[in-house]
Design an enzyme around this catalytic site. Structure first.
Site, PDB file in Angstrom:
ATOM      1  N   LYS A  43      52.946  57.245  28.802  1.00  0.00           N
ATOM      2  CA  LYS A  43      53.088  58.701  28.686  1.00  0.00           C
ATOM      3  C   LYS A  43      52.089  59.210  27.660  1.00  0.00           C
ATOM      4  O   LYS A  43      52.287  59.071  26.454  1.00  0.00           O
ATOM      5  CB  LYS A  43      54.503  59.101  28.243  1.00  0.00           C
ATOM      6  N   GLY A  69      51.946  58.234  16.968  1.00  0.00           N
ATOM      7  CA  GLY A  69      52.099  59.676  16.808  1.00  0.00           C
ATOM      8  C   GLY A  69      52.549  59.987  15.397  1.00  0.00           C
ATOM      9  O   GLY A  69      52.349  59.188  14.471  1.00  0.00           O
ATOM     10  N   GLY A  84      58.184  59.494  15.116  1.00  0.00           N
ATOM     11  CA  GLY A  84      58.504  58.070  14.973  1.00  0.00           C
ATOM     12  C   GLY A  84      59.921  57.864  14.457  1.00  0.00           C
ATOM     13  O   GLY A  84      60.647  56.971  14.914  1.00  0.00           O
ATOM     14  N   GLU A 127      53.159  53.393  15.252  1.00  0.00           N
ATOM     15  CA  GLU A 127      51.893  53.652  14.535  1.00  0.00           C
ATOM     16  C   GLU A 127      51.905  55.127  14.174  1.00  0.00           C
ATOM     17  O   GLU A 127      51.738  55.984  15.041  1.00  0.00           O
ATOM     18  CB  GLU A 127      50.694  53.352  15.451  1.00  0.00           C
ATOM     19  N   CYS A 174      44.111  59.378  12.220  1.00  0.00           N
ATOM     20  CA  CYS A 174      45.288  58.967  11.450  1.00  0.00           C
ATOM     21  C   CYS A 174      44.895  58.295  10.135  1.00  0.00           C
ATOM     22  O   CYS A 174      45.561  58.454   9.118  1.00  0.00           O
ATOM     23  CB  CYS A 174      46.147  58.029  12.275  1.00  0.00           C
ATOM     24  N   GLU A 222      50.135  65.419   5.726  1.00  0.00           N
ATOM     25  CA  GLU A 222      49.032  65.108   6.639  1.00  0.00           C
ATOM     26  C   GLU A 222      48.576  66.399   7.321  1.00  0.00           C
ATOM     27  O   GLU A 222      49.379  67.070   7.968  1.00  0.00           O
ATOM     28  CB  GLU A 222      49.509  64.104   7.700  1.00  0.00           C
TER      29      GLU A 222
END
Ligand code: NAD
Length: 492
Positions: free
Chosen positions: A178, A231, A236, A253, A287, A387
């Site tokens: 996905k 993501g 997560g 991750e 990331c 972030e």
């Protein structure tokens, strides 16, 4: 109009609801076509197809490692032939400069080749044992996990999908991919390649659609054995909570806020250029981005003035014309990054360059942000803590090694980090103190198919790439063989 459809059980199909979502080129605002907007029912159909492929048909998992590897090598060859198309499509859908998209395709090709080769190499081991029952051999064999759902983000749509598809398929699993709903284009092309290179029906399935419906079904459904997710940390956390129904294996991750520590003995030009690669590559939608520059006070002025000079000189524009900076992935993400920039200004950080949307030249209709450098930052500021996922870097100063390490680790994340110094002893000492899974000395951001990738702390669990990346998609079975003849004589 181009249509991007689901691929389930070896057949291309619309979303069962008939719904579609328009896919936008973020550099021009123009439509790239319509993508199936799948829901829970499409995800369930894909799970059934993968379940049948793995548990009933068993064609893919029973194939020899060499035969599976041969098919994956064909996939790599086909991708290489389609490199130009894939790279252009990735650039138009994601917004990254074409040459960066070309590197992504090269990396993806090598990732398939790496795992096609790795799966044919020895794994496990044999132990010669005796526990009082006589001599035995104890074998460890690696087996696929079963039905693996692979959920990927929009920043490296093709590469993040291949980092999962290649090891998961090499190991013999049946998979459902996905991709992020805004960037499905190259995943669809990838599945066209998988189809024509002979992956058996149901072993690789693709469902397009939102995380809240397709993603949630994959995470919650007890017939999915593993979730491999890349993501945000928030998603997560939701996935970790929602996947406990059948104690699925999860590989997560997640996000980062990585420190780039620069000591005053560094080569100035080298440090500046790598700092730029660290945060401005892929428009900062990366990331591992070195979004927090920590610079030794005595080098601060020289470093910052050179960084600003070089950042201001960066070209920005239509990604297909290979500027230094392309478009942000979407209007909503651009607005989120712009909000962070405004928050930074309000909280007292000094914006030395960039700091706004760019609408000049051919940027007029797209979603562009100029590379932004904030000086005078401290670790209480939102832009230092959260972030941002855009071309925005903060600068803080330190006066001692201990202070640098303390500032570097003052974050909930632990994905990446770097140290710049000409003193190798200090480099090793400092890098060992940085609590992060991926670190660099005198460089920033290169990553390799051979080396494990993943985070400490709230940047995730598990590792992708390298041998560890294959083992994530494998169970280990112990097989014990009795080498003695006749009764063991346990009961007299
Ligand atoms: P995101 O978390 O919003 O979405 C990622 C994927 O998960 C998408 O396919 C989305 O549809 C799906 N999703 C979202 N919520 C879900 C849920 N509750 N259940 C199931 N699926 C769900 O992330 P994004 O905005 O697409 O990507 C940016 C983030 O990804 C950043 O935080 C970045 O740091 C992270 N990232 C990490 C790595 C890494 O290797 N650690 C690599 C790339 C990106």
């Amino acid at each position: 109009m181009t249509e991007y459809r689901n691929y389930i059980g070896g057949r291309w199909q619309e979303a069962l609801s008939g719904k579609t979502a328009e896919i936008i080129n973020p550099a021009t605002g123009e439509s790239l076509g319509a993508a199936a907007c799948g829901g829970r029912e499409d995800a369930r159909m894909a799970i059934e197809a993968a379940d049948k492929s793995f548990y009933s048909d068993g064609v893919w998992r029973r194939m020899s490692a060499q035969d599976r590897g041969d098919i994956l090598l064909k996939v790599a060859d086909e991708m290489e032939k389609e490199k130009d198309n894939l790279a252009r499509l990735e650039s138009m859908n994601q917004g990254k400069p074409l040459r960066e998209a070309e590197c992504d395709v090269d990396d993806a090709v090598h990732c398939f080749r790496y795992y096609a080769g790795l799966i044919t190499k020895p794994q496990g081991g044999i132990y010669d044992v005796n526990q009082g029952f006589g001599r035995m051999h104890s074998y460890m064999v690696h087996e696929p996990i079963g039905v693996c759902a692979l959920i990927t983000p929009w920043n490296y749509p093709l590469l993040m999908s291949v980092w999962k598809l290649a090891p998961a398929l090499a190991a013999g699993n049946s998979v459902i991919l996905k991709p992020a709903s805004v960037t499905p284009a190259t995943s669809v092309k990838m599945f066209e390649i998988l189809e024509r290179t002979g992956i058996p029906e149901g072993a690789a399935n693709l469902v397009l659609g939102p995380g809240g419906s397709v993603g949630s079904e994959l995470v919650e459904n007890i017939n999915v054995d593993m979730i491999a997710f890349t993501g945000s940390t928030e998603a997560g956390q939701q996935i970790a909570r929602a996947s406990v129904g059948n104690l699925k294996k999860t590989g997560l991750e997640l996000g980062g806020k990585s420190p780039n520590i620069i000591f005053a003995d560094s080569d100035l030009e080298q440090a500046v250029e790598w700092a730029m690669i660290g945060i401005f590559m892929n428009q900062g939608e990366i990331c591992s981005g070195g979004s927090r520059i920590l610079i030794e006070s005595s080098m601060h002025d020289r470093f910052v003035s050179r960084l600003v000079e070089r950042a201001e000189a960066m070209t920005i524009g239509n990604p297909l014309e290979n500027p230094d900076i392309g478009a942000m992935v979407s209007e909503s993400h651009m607005n989120k990054v712009l909000e962070y920039i405004e928050t930074g200004k309000k909280e007292g950080a000094i914006c030395l360059c960039g700091g706004k949307r760019c609408t000049e030249g051919n940027c007029e209709k797209g979603f562009f942000i100029r590379p932004t450098v904030f000086d005078g930052c401290d670790s209480s500021m939102t832009i230092v803590r959260e972030e941002i996922f855009g071309p925005v870097v903060t600068v803080q100063t330190f006066d001692s090694e201990e202070e640098a390490v303390r500032m570097a680790n003052d974050t909930r994340y632990g994905l990446a980090g770097a140290v710049f110094t000409r003193d190798i002893t200090r480099a090793m000492r400092v890098i060992k103190e940085v609590r992060a899974g991926i670190t660099w000395i005198n460089c920033y951001n290169p990553c390799f198919n051979e080396a494990p990738w993943g985070g400490y702390k709230m940047s995730g669990t598990g590792r992708e790439l390298g041998i560890h990346g294959l083992e994530e998609y494998q169970e280990i079975k112990q097989i014990n063989i009795n080498l003695e003849e006749g009764p063991v004589g346990w009961y007299k």
